[in-house]
Write a protein that holds these residues in place. Structure first.
Motif, short mmCIF file in Angstrom:
data_model
loop_
_atom_site.label_atom_id
_atom_site.label_comp_id
_atom_site.label_asym_id
_atom_site.label_seq_id
_atom_site.Cartn_x
_atom_site.Cartn_y
_atom_site.Cartn_z
N UNK A 1 0.83 -1.21 0.00
CA UNK A 1 0.00 0.00 0.00
C UNK A 1 0.87 1.26 0.00
N UNK A 2 1.95 1.23 0.78
CA UNK A 2 2.79 2.42 0.92
C UNK A 2 3.49 2.79 -0.39
N UNK A 3 3.86 1.77 -1.18
CA UNK A 3 4.57 2.07 -2.43
C UNK A 3 3.73 1.82 -3.66
N UNK A 4 2.43 1.51 -3.47
CA UNK A 4 1.52 1.14 -4.56
C UNK A 4 2.15 0.02 -5.40
N UNK A 5 2.68 -0.99 -4.70
CA UNK A 5 3.25 -2.15 -5.35
C UNK A 5 2.15 -3.17 -5.63
N UNK A 6 2.28 -3.88 -6.74
CA UNK A 6 1.36 -4.98 -6.98
C UNK A 6 1.73 -6.13 -6.07
N UNK A 7 0.71 -6.93 -5.72
CA UNK A 7 0.88 -7.96 -4.70
C UNK A 7 0.27 -9.28 -5.14
N UNK A 8 1.01 -10.35 -4.92
CA UNK A 8 0.46 -11.69 -5.17
C UNK A 8 0.49 -12.48 -3.87
N UNK A 9 -0.65 -13.07 -3.53
CA UNK A 9 -0.73 -13.90 -2.32
C UNK A 9 -1.05 -15.34 -2.73
N UNK A 10 -0.22 -16.26 -2.24
CA UNK A 10 -0.49 -17.68 -2.47
C UNK A 10 -0.84 -18.31 -1.13
N UNK B 1 -1.98 5.65 8.62
CA UNK B 1 -1.18 6.82 8.98
C UNK B 1 0.28 6.64 8.54
N UNK B 2 0.82 5.44 8.76
CA UNK B 2 2.20 5.18 8.32
C UNK B 2 2.30 5.19 6.80
N UNK B 3 1.27 4.59 6.16
CA UNK B 3 1.27 4.53 4.70
C UNK B 3 1.24 5.95 4.12
N UNK B 4 0.39 6.80 4.67
CA UNK B 4 0.29 8.19 4.20
C UNK B 4 1.64 8.90 4.30
N UNK B 5 2.30 8.70 5.44
CA UNK B 5 3.57 9.38 5.67
C UNK B 5 4.61 8.92 4.64
N UNK C 1 -7.85 -1.31 0.51
CA UNK C 1 -8.27 0.09 0.31
C UNK C 1 -8.40 0.88 1.62
N UNK C 2 -8.61 0.18 2.73
CA UNK C 2 -8.79 0.90 4.00
C UNK C 2 -7.47 1.43 4.56
N UNK C 3 -6.33 1.02 3.97
CA UNK C 3 -5.06 1.55 4.45
C UNK C 3 -4.36 2.41 3.39
N UNK C 4 -4.98 2.55 2.23
CA UNK C 4 -4.39 3.41 1.19
C UNK C 4 -4.64 4.87 1.56
N UNK C 5 -3.78 5.78 1.11
CA UNK C 5 -3.96 7.20 1.44
C UNK C 5 -5.32 7.74 0.96
N UNK C 6 -5.81 8.78 1.60
CA UNK C 6 -7.04 9.44 1.16
C UNK C 6 -6.87 9.86 -0.29
N UNK C 7 -7.97 9.87 -1.03
CA UNK C 7 -7.90 10.31 -2.42
C UNK C 7 -7.73 11.83 -2.48
N UNK C 8 -6.96 12.29 -3.44
CA UNK C 8 -6.85 13.74 -3.65
C UNK C 8 -8.07 14.20 -4.45
N UNK C 9 -8.27 15.51 -4.51
CA UNK C 9 -9.41 16.04 -5.27
C UNK C 9 -9.31 15.62 -6.75
N UNK C 10 -8.11 15.69 -7.30
CA UNK C 10 -7.93 15.30 -8.70
C UNK C 10 -8.29 13.84 -8.91
#
Ligand SMILES: Nc1ncnc2c1ncn2[C@@H]1O[C@H](COP(=O)(O)OP(=O)(O)OP(=O)(O)O)[C@@H](O)[C@H]1O
Ligand SMILES: [Mg+2]
Ligand SMILES: [Zn+2]
Length: 503
Positions: A214-223, A414-418, A238-247
């Motif tokens: 989430x912090x680096x917007x990396x793609x993720x695969x879970x096995x 909060x950590x992800x946003x920072x 999505x609940x830990x991704x940063x808030x959306x900007x207006x744009x």
């Protein structure tokens, strides 16, 4: 002369094309003829019917004589039913049943036989683009699309009507206020189910991987085997991704608007989870009307592909361009549409066809060839674009039953946003989206880390691309630690998310 012109526009792909509705009435003609030119034939017939009845059912007369409507320029391939309203207004103007100065107005709306105005898709995109082109543009749109006027500046007046008869009030200084768009409570309405990372017991390794992704917007695969919690984790990203900007809110809302939603304002990062049996067009975009697909609906959010190897090969391959460029180009029958598609890919799969390979409690019944073929379905180019690959084991029963309280999404976010802010400041994009060149430019390892990476790369027989992935993930881990340089600690953690590359 009985003539009028009314401005309108339509959406073609992700672009707005303006058109002019011209109406000419020859009332000396003894025959009653109503002709529309400049639209596809089937659409004309239906529009004629609706306009003819709607005018008569709204307290007006349909003019006698020869009524010709031209949608100019005629060579544009027009789409949509929303020319009904501008055509009707044009006819009323040309026949002098109404008499207003409508030069500044753009008009859109579908009409019912009884004169009712119906909502249409694409209004957000139309309003935003036209207002940007013409600072003082005014609009008349269906009341059903009212919320979509939300993003406009105040100098753009937007009027909403729900019946053709109301058109006269918009030019009545005493009454027009009542018809001005006023985005209301709907915008704030929220009734989604509350999900949170604290619902997930244990699974600290997977949670940490999700946080880094989430912090680096990396793609993720879970096995992992059935029931290990892969879907549960994916849904909560999505609940830990940063808030959306207006744009971002505007861009995503435009996509949903042309997809066909009315008044859907996207303020939360989307989570889209198409089924593996879904058609290529529905996932990638396209079909007869070149609509955006799931990957565009997931723009700025998460695209979750559960049971990844079960997806059609052409779907998986078609993900390459969007994963690389953040856009998707669809061409069909001469219409080429380009839509935004910058999403975080979260893929999940069982380790093998039976689901239990590597599970200590169940026996795997697959042959080694079956296991290899199953995992090979994710081709090199796609696998290359997934920075983080982890195994999710099933959580132990006593972990599941304890009432230890787990960390909330809010705290992780909060950590992800920072960490995101640090990346944007340094390189104006997130680490997961860095190109090979940018990796070299922005990712600085200290001396020991450099040495450590080289040794690891040799020991694991890593490819250049594999090394790049480790570098990007290390950088995100360093950003989560607010560290200027990437250290051994960061690189060694990043090695853990490489997955079993050779299986
Ligand atoms: N760590 C956990 N904490 C709390 N509940 C869990 C956990 N892991 C699994 N569960 C429970 O198990 C259910 C199944 O999990 P989930 O559907 O996410 O598994 P999955 O890995 O996606 O399985 P499948 O491979 O069958 O799709 C969840 O709905 C949840 O109730
Ligand atoms: Mg699942
Ligand atoms: Zn198996």
């Amino acid at each position: 002369m009985k003539y009028s012109r009314v401005k309108s526009a339509f959406v073609s792909g992700f672009e707005v094309k303006t058109i002019l509705v011209e109406v000419d009435i020859n009332s000396r003609s003894t025959q009653q003829v109503f002709k529309i030119v400049g639209m596809p034939n089937t659409a004309i017939l239906e529009s004629q019917k609706r306009v003819f009845s709607a005018i008569r059912n709204s307290g007006f007369n349909f003019p006698n004589g020869n009524v010709t409507v031209n949608l100019a320029p005629s060579n544009l391939k027009k789409q949509g039913t929303h020319f009904d309203l501008p055509i009707s207004v044009g006819i009323l103007l040309a026949s002098k049943q109404i008499n207003f100065d409508i030069d500044d107005y753009y008009i859109f709306g579908e009409i019912g036989l009884n004169g009712e105005i119906r909502g249409i898709p694409g209004i957000t995109l139309l309003l935003l683009e036209l207002a940007q082109k013409e600072k003082n543009a005014k609009f008349i749109i269906p009341k059903e699309n009212e919320e979509e006027a939300l993003f406009l500046e105040e100098n753009n007046e937007v009027y909403v009507i729900s019946h053709l008869s109301e058109i006269i009030y918009i030019f009545d200084n005493e009454k027009k206020e009542k018809y001005k768009a006023a985005p209301g409570e709907k915008f704030y309405e929220e009734n989604e189910e509350q999900i949170d990372f604290s619902d997930i017991k244990g699974q600290y390794f997977a949670k940490r991987a999700a946080e880094i992704a989430a912090a680096g917007f990396h793609n993720l695969l879970m096995k992992g085997s059935p029931g290990s919690g892969k879907t549960m984790i994916a849904r909560r990203i999505p609940t830990i991704l940063p808030e959306m900007t207006r744009e971002e809110i505007i861009e995503s809302t435009k996509i949903y608007s042309i997809y066909g939603y009315l008044n859907k304002i996207i303020r939360k990062r989307p989570f889209r989870a198409p089924h593996h049996s879904a058609s290529t067009a529905s996932i990638i975009g396209g079909g007869s009307d070149s609509k955006p697909g799931e990957i565009s609906l997931a723009h700025n959010g998460v695209l979750f592909l559960d049971e990844f190897p079960e997806f059609r090969t052409d779907v998986i391959e078609a993900l390459r361009q969007p994963l690389e460029d953040g856009i998707v180009t669809i061409s069909r029958a001469k219409v080429v549409a380009t839509y935004p598609a910058k999403f975080m890919l979260v893929a999940a799969q069982n380790p093998c066809p039976c689901g239990y390979y590597g599970d200590p409690e169940h026996e795997c019944t697959c042959s080694i060839n079956q296991i290899i073929n199953y995992n090979r379905k994710i081709s090199g180019p796609i696998s290359d674009r997934i920075d983080i690959k982890i195994t999710v084991p099933r959580v132990k029963i006593d972990e599941l039953l304890n009432d230890f309280s787990e960390e909330s999404s809010e705290a992780i976010k909060e950590r992800v946003e920072r960490a995101s802010k640090i990346q944007i400041k340094r390189q104006n994009k997130l680490n997961g989206k860095l190109t090979q060149k940018e990796v070299k430019k922005y990712i600085k390892l200290d001396e020991k880390a450099e040495e450590f990476l080289k040794e690891g790369a040799k020991a694991f027989k890593m490819t250049g691309r594999g090394i790049n992935r480790v570098l990007k993930v290390s950088r995100t881990i360093a950003d989560l630690n607010d560290s200027k340089y990437v250290t051994v600690e960061h690189v060694s953690e990043a090695f853990q998310y490489r997955g079993e590359e050779n299986l």
